[in-house]
Design a protein around this motif. Structure first.
Motif, PDB file in Angstrom:
ATOM      1  N   GLY A  30       6.277   1.871  13.925  1.00 24.18           N
ATOM      2  CA  GLY A  30       5.454   0.993  14.753  1.00 24.18           C
ATOM      3  C   GLY A  30       6.080   0.745  16.115  1.00 24.18           C
ATOM      4  O   GLY A  30       5.373   0.642  17.123  1.00 24.18           O
ATOM      5  N   ALA A  31       7.399   0.683  16.160  1.00 21.50           N
ATOM      6  CA  ALA A  31       8.085   0.550  17.445  1.00 21.50           C
ATOM      7  C   ALA A  31       7.812   1.788  18.303  1.00 21.50           C
ATOM      8  O   ALA A  31       7.608   1.685  19.515  1.00 21.50           O
ATOM      9  CB  ALA A  31       9.588   0.357  17.232  1.00 21.50           C
ATOM     10  N   GLY A  32       7.787   2.954  17.671  1.00 20.95           N
ATOM     11  CA  GLY A  32       7.441   4.180  18.385  1.00 20.95           C
ATOM     12  C   GLY A  32       6.009   4.168  18.879  1.00 20.95           C
ATOM     13  O   GLY A  32       5.718   4.670  19.970  1.00 20.95           O
ATOM     14  N   LEU A  33       5.109   3.602  18.082  1.00 17.44           N
ATOM     15  CA  LEU A  33       3.716   3.452  18.523  1.00 17.44           C
ATOM     16  C   LEU A  33       3.657   2.647  19.810  1.00 17.44           C
ATOM     17  O   LEU A  33       2.968   3.020  20.762  1.00 17.44           O
ATOM     18  CB  LEU A  33       2.885   2.730  17.451  1.00 17.44           C
ATOM     19  N   VAL A  34       4.385   1.553  19.831  1.00 16.89           N
ATOM     20  CA  VAL A  34       4.398   0.692  21.022  1.00 16.89           C
ATOM     21  C   VAL A  34       4.975   1.453  22.212  1.00 16.89           C
ATOM     22  O   VAL A  34       4.429   1.406  23.316  1.00 16.89           O
ATOM     23  CB  VAL A  34       5.181  -0.608  20.750  1.00 16.89           C
ATOM     24  N   GLY A  35       6.071   2.169  22.001  1.00 21.13           N
ATOM     25  CA  GLY A  35       6.674   2.936  23.090  1.00 21.13           C
ATOM     26  C   GLY A  35       5.736   3.988  23.644  1.00 21.13           C
ATOM     27  O   GLY A  35       5.655   4.182  24.867  1.00 21.13           O
ATOM     28  N   GLY A  36       5.007   4.667  22.766  1.00 24.37           N
ATOM     29  CA  GLY A  36       4.028   5.654  23.216  1.00 24.37           C
ATOM     30  C   GLY A  36       2.901   5.017  23.998  1.00 24.37           C
ATOM     31  O   GLY A  36       2.434   5.554  25.016  1.00 24.37           O
ATOM     32  N   TYR A  37       2.467   3.850  23.552  1.00 23.41           N
ATOM     33  CA  TYR A  37       1.414   3.126  24.253  1.00 23.41           C
ATOM     34  C   TYR A  37       1.891   2.691  25.641  1.00 23.41           C
ATOM     35  O   TYR A  37       1.164   2.822  26.636  1.00 23.41           O
ATOM     36  CB  TYR A  37       0.969   1.914  23.429  1.00 23.41           C
ATOM     37  N   VAL A  38       3.120   2.196  25.709  1.00 21.78           N
ATOM     38  CA  VAL A  38       3.691   1.786  27.002  1.00 21.78           C
ATOM     39  C   VAL A  38       3.713   2.977  27.960  1.00 21.78           C
ATOM     40  O   VAL A  38       3.304   2.871  29.120  1.00 21.78           O
ATOM     41  CB  VAL A  38       5.108   1.191  26.815  1.00 21.78           C
ATOM     42  N   PHE A  39       4.183   4.119  27.476  1.00 23.49           N
ATOM     43  CA  PHE A  39       4.217   5.326  28.308  1.00 23.49           C
ATOM     44  C   PHE A  39       2.812   5.675  28.798  1.00 23.49           C
ATOM     45  O   PHE A  39       2.610   5.956  29.980  1.00 23.49           O
ATOM     46  CB  PHE A  39       4.812   6.492  27.519  1.00 23.49           C
ATOM     47  N   ALA A  40       1.843   5.661  27.901  1.00 21.51           N
ATOM     48  CA  ALA A  40       0.473   6.028  28.267  1.00 21.51           C
ATOM     49  C   ALA A  40      -0.119   5.070  29.297  1.00 21.51           C
ATOM     50  O   ALA A  40      -0.785   5.502  30.241  1.00 21.51           O
ATOM     51  CB  ALA A  40      -0.410   6.074  27.021  1.00 21.51           C
ATOM     52  N   ARG A  41       0.131   3.793  29.124  1.00 22.38           N
ATOM     53  CA  ARG A  41      -0.429   2.812  30.057  1.00 22.38           C
ATOM     54  C   ARG A  41       0.185   2.948  31.445  1.00 22.38           C
ATOM     55  O   ARG A  41      -0.511   2.845  32.451  1.00 22.38           O
ATOM     56  CB  ARG A  41      -0.226   1.384  29.530  1.00 22.38           C
ATOM     57  N   ILE A  42       1.487   3.178  31.506  1.00 23.26           N
ATOM     58  CA  ILE A  42       2.148   3.276  32.815  1.00 23.26           C
ATOM     59  C   ILE A  42       1.729   4.559  33.535  1.00 23.26           C
ATOM     60  O   ILE A  42       1.580   4.568  34.753  1.00 23.26           O
ATOM     61  CB  ILE A  42       3.674   3.194  32.667  1.00 23.26           C
ATOM     62  N   THR A  43       1.531   5.630  32.768  1.00 24.19           N
ATOM     63  CA  THR A  43       1.164   6.899  33.395  1.00 24.19           C
ATOM     64  C   THR A  43      -0.343   7.082  33.536  1.00 24.19           C
ATOM     65  O   THR A  43      -0.778   8.115  34.032  1.00 24.19           O
ATOM     66  CB  THR A  43       1.741   8.100  32.599  1.00 24.19           C
ATOM     67  N   ALA A  44      -1.132   6.113  33.131  1.00 20.41           N
ATOM     68  CA  ALA A  44      -2.581   6.224  33.275  1.00 20.41           C
ATOM     69  C   ALA A  44      -2.937   6.419  34.749  1.00 20.41           C
ATOM     70  O   ALA A  44      -2.426   5.728  35.618  1.00 20.41           O
ATOM     71  CB  ALA A  44      -3.274   4.979  32.738  1.00 20.41           C
ATOM     72  N   GLY A  45      -3.750   7.408  35.014  1.00 21.84           N
ATOM     73  CA  GLY A  45      -4.190   7.651  36.378  1.00 21.84           C
ATOM     74  C   GLY A  45      -3.294   8.594  37.164  1.00 21.84           C
ATOM     75  O   GLY A  45      -3.616   8.940  38.285  1.00 21.84           O
ATOM     76  N   VAL A  46      -2.181   9.024  36.568  1.00 26.20           N
ATOM     77  CA  VAL A  46      -1.330   9.997  37.250  1.00 26.20           C
ATOM     78  C   VAL A  46      -2.023  11.341  37.157  1.00 26.20           C
ATOM     79  O   VAL A  46      -2.366  11.813  36.080  1.00 26.20           O
ATOM     80  CB  VAL A  46       0.075  10.088  36.585  1.00 26.20           C
ATOM     81  N   SER A  47      -2.279  11.970  38.298  1.00 26.30           N
ATOM     82  CA  SER A  47      -3.012  13.238  38.291  1.00 26.30           C
ATOM     83  C   SER A  47      -2.142  14.363  37.764  1.00 26.30           C
ATOM     84  O   SER A  47      -0.929  14.312  37.811  1.00 26.30           O
ATOM     85  CB  SER A  47      -3.513  13.573  39.684  1.00 26.30           C
ATOM     86  N   ARG A  48      -2.774  15.397  37.253  1.00 27.04           N
ATOM     87  CA  ARG A  48      -2.054  16.559  36.720  1.00 27.04           C
ATOM     88  C   ARG A  48      -1.283  17.284  37.817  1.00 27.04           C
ATOM     89  O   ARG A  48      -0.214  17.808  37.583  1.00 27.04           O
ATOM     90  CB  ARG A  48      -3.016  17.506  36.039  1.00 27.04           C
ATOM     91  N   THR A  49      -1.829  17.309  39.006  1.00 27.25           N
ATOM     92  CA  THR A  49      -1.112  17.986  40.094  1.00 27.25           C
ATOM     93  C   THR A  49       0.150  17.239  40.474  1.00 27.25           C
ATOM     94  O   THR A  49       1.157  17.828  40.801  1.00 27.25           O
ATOM     95  CB  THR A  49      -2.010  18.161  41.334  1.00 27.25           C
ATOM     96  N   THR A  50       0.115  15.919  40.386  1.00 31.45           N
ATOM     97  CA  THR A  50       1.293  15.114  40.666  1.00 31.45           C
ATOM     98  C   THR A  50       2.322  15.263  39.564  1.00 31.45           C
ATOM     99  O   THR A  50       3.510  15.255  39.810  1.00 31.45           O
ATOM    100  CB  THR A  50       0.896  13.622  40.779  1.00 31.45           C
ATOM    101  N   ALA A  51       1.853  15.410  38.327  1.00 31.67           N
ATOM    102  CA  ALA A  51       2.753  15.459  37.180  1.00 31.67           C
ATOM    103  C   ALA A  51       3.517  16.769  37.093  1.00 31.67           C
ATOM    104  O   ALA A  51       4.549  16.839  36.454  1.00 31.67           O
ATOM    105  CB  ALA A  51       1.971  15.234  35.898  1.00 31.67           C
ATOM    106  N   GLN A  52       3.027  17.817  37.695  1.00 35.33           N
ATOM    107  CA  GLN A  52       3.675  19.113  37.528  1.00 35.33           C
ATOM    108  C   GLN A  52       4.673  19.421  38.566  1.00 35.33           C
ATOM    109  O   GLN A  52       5.007  18.961  39.486  1.00 35.33           O
ATOM    110  CB  GLN A  52       2.631  20.213  37.485  1.00 35.33           C
TER     111      GLN A  52
END
Length: 148
Positions: A126-148
């Protein structure tokens, strides 16, 4: 790129802090169940001690697990229609679950004592679930071109 690195660090840290706190509190719950007094001061001191003490071994293992899980989640999410936050949360939970199963198989024991029970193992995941959610929320809206 910097945003992804910061998001990864935040996800790892969230996972670690939550996992360590839950582990400490579960062990102290077992101590209290034996009839020994465990007050708030004891719980706070033990939690701070474990946060510092587990950091050298457990924090890098969590980081390595999530470093594998998040790119796999990104790949899976290209082909499986899931909400992005759910996909990363599931990846984080699965990574920590797998980490503990691998450590148990490798060492023949539970390096994190709270995982001796199914509930303890589930709470670590469950702690890992939270960590994954945190990562997803912070990176929401980051474009694929920026990420690569």
């Amino acid at each position: 790129m910097i945003r992804r690195v910061a998001a990864f660090a935040a996800g790892v840290l969230a996972t670690y802090v939550l996992a360590a706190v839950v582990s400490t509190q579960m062990i102290l719950g077992e101590v209290a169940a034996l009839g020994l007094p465990v007050d708030f001061r004891d719980r706070a001191a033990a939690t701070l001690h474990d946060l510092a003490g587990m950091a050298m071994a457990y924090l890098p293992l969590i980081g390595a697990s999530l470093l594998i899980a998040f790119p796999v989640a990104a790949l899976v999410l290209r082909y499986v229609r899931l909400p992005r936050a759910l996909g990363y949360a599931l990846a984080g939970g699965a990574a920590i679950w797998a980490l503990h199963l691998i450590m148990i198989a490798t060492f023949g024991m539970h390096p994190v004592p709270a995982t001796r029970t199914t509930l303890g193992l589930a709470l670590q995941a469950g702690a890992g679930l939270v960590g994954g959610y945190v990562f997803a929320r912070i990176t929401a809206g980051v474009s694929r071109t920026t990420a690569q």
